[in-house]
Design a protein around this motif. Structure first.
Motif, short mmCIF file in Angstrom:
data_model
loop_
_atom_site.label_atom_id
_atom_site.label_comp_id
_atom_site.label_asym_id
_atom_site.label_seq_id
_atom_site.Cartn_x
_atom_site.Cartn_y
_atom_site.Cartn_z
N GLU A 124 0.88 -1.15 -0.12
CA GLU A 124 0.49 -0.02 0.23
C GLU A 124 0.59 1.20 -0.04
O GLU A 124 0.38 2.56 -0.44
CB GLU A 124 -0.96 -0.32 1.16
CG GLU A 124 -1.36 -0.93 1.05
CD GLU A 124 -2.95 -0.95 2.69
OE1 GLU A 124 -3.21 0.21 2.83
OE2 GLU A 124 -3.96 -2.19 3.01
N LEU A 128 0.52 4.26 -3.00
CA LEU A 128 0.40 5.73 -2.46
C LEU A 128 1.57 6.77 -3.90
O LEU A 128 1.58 7.54 -4.12
CB LEU A 128 0.72 6.05 -1.19
CG LEU A 128 -0.67 5.55 -0.08
CD1 LEU A 128 -0.97 5.62 1.21
CD2 LEU A 128 -1.94 6.40 -0.71
N ASN A 133 2.20 10.81 -3.82
CA ASN A 133 1.59 11.15 -3.10
C ASN A 133 2.57 10.92 -2.10
O ASN A 133 3.56 9.91 -2.27
CB ASN A 133 0.66 10.23 -2.62
CG ASN A 133 -1.33 10.79 -3.55
OD1 ASN A 133 -1.10 11.65 -3.70
ND2 ASN A 133 -1.56 9.34 -3.75
N SER A 135 3.86 9.31 0.83
CA SER A 135 3.14 8.38 2.42
C SER A 135 3.27 8.66 3.31
O SER A 135 2.27 8.46 4.22
CB SER A 135 4.16 7.32 1.39
OG SER A 135 5.07 6.99 1.75
N PHE A 138 0.13 10.43 4.20
CA PHE A 138 -0.71 9.83 4.09
C PHE A 138 -1.38 9.60 5.48
O PHE A 138 -2.54 9.23 5.96
CB PHE A 138 -1.18 8.93 2.80
CG PHE A 138 -2.11 9.80 2.00
CD1 PHE A 138 -3.61 10.26 1.61
CD2 PHE A 138 -0.86 10.94 1.12
CE1 PHE A 138 -3.95 11.30 0.45
CE2 PHE A 138 -1.55 11.97 0.11
CZ PHE A 138 -2.99 11.91 -0.51
#
Length: 252
Positions: A124, A128, A133, A135, A138
């Protein structure tokens, strides 16, 4: 040489991840990212409200033990002003903040390391980052917000419950009236001690967060690595928090 380089590298990674998390949550809030509010609400629920009953229970037991010891001293010396003031200051400045810090090591650091390890195992984190993005923003940003917001309520609840439990045992064992107990414990010095305790709680919580993030960032190849990382996070966080508490008292 490696024994020196490895702790320095770990410390650098932990500080870098804390910075990325703080910067990430700030940028996402500034740009009014709708996803950040839901994730932060979940993190606050996990870090603040779910932990309060256990912190209250531990604080009550610690306060009762402290009150029993204070009552034993009072039965011998009858130095109410000195003993009760010292008991309150110790609870607010040293004992309750350290208990919350150790609890943070066993909950925050372990939970964060396990969650990041599971996300790494499921790819995962890579997903991301492949979408462009950050990580850390997030994954770590909402967790950092929850941990920072958890400090004041945890300390207030822990201090109030521990002082109440200590007062009950002192009244029961040392023949001290509630009015005298109130006058001797709730003073300006106890307020200053509570503020100092809040500073310690924030430092210990950030240490637990940094340790959990740094250990969670390590590679995970098989599911059993997640459990190993959780144990490593608890041990490292506990050692770091106790070291910070010792240095604080030594140089305060």
């Amino acid at each position: 040489m490696a024994t020196v380089i490895e702790p320095v590298r770990f410390l650098g990674t932990a500080c870098w991840l804390v910075w990325r998390a703080a910067r990430g949550i700030t940028v996402r809030c500034w740009h009014d990212d709708p996803l950040v509010y839901g994730a932060t609400a979940v993190a606050i629920s996990r870090s603040v409200w779910r932990q309060l009953p256990m912190i209250a229970a531990i604080s009550a037991l610690i306060g009762a033990l402290t009150g029993i010891l204070a009552g034993q001293v009072l039965n011998v010396y009858r130095a109410e002003l000195l003993v009760l003031a010292a008991m309150t200051e110790a609870l607010f400045r040293q004992i309750v903040p350290l208990v919350i810090g150790i609890f943070a090591s066993g909950s925050t650091a372990v939970d964060l390391a396990s969650r990041i390890g599971a996300m790494r195992l499921a790819n995962e984190i890579e997903a991301l980052e492949s979408m462009g993005n950050d990580s850390a923003a997030f994954v770590l940003g909402p967790a950092l917000a929850g941990i920072v917001l958890a400090g004041p309520p945890h300390l207030i609840v822990g201090a109030a419950v521990s002082l109440l439990a200590a007062g009950l045992t002192v009244v029961a064992t040392a023949n001290i009236g509630w009015h005298d107990l109130y006058i001797l414990t709730l003073t300006d010095r106890s307020g200053v001690a509570l503020l100092a305790g809040l500073g310690k709680v924030m430092v210990y919580s950030l240490i637990a967060f940094a340790v959990g993030a740094a250990i969670g960032a390590q590679p995970v190849r098989v599911p059993s690595d997640i459990g190993a990382r959780a144990g490593q996070a608890f041990r490292t966080g506990l050692l770091a928090i106790l070291a910070a508490a010792t240095l604080w008292e030594a140089f305060a």
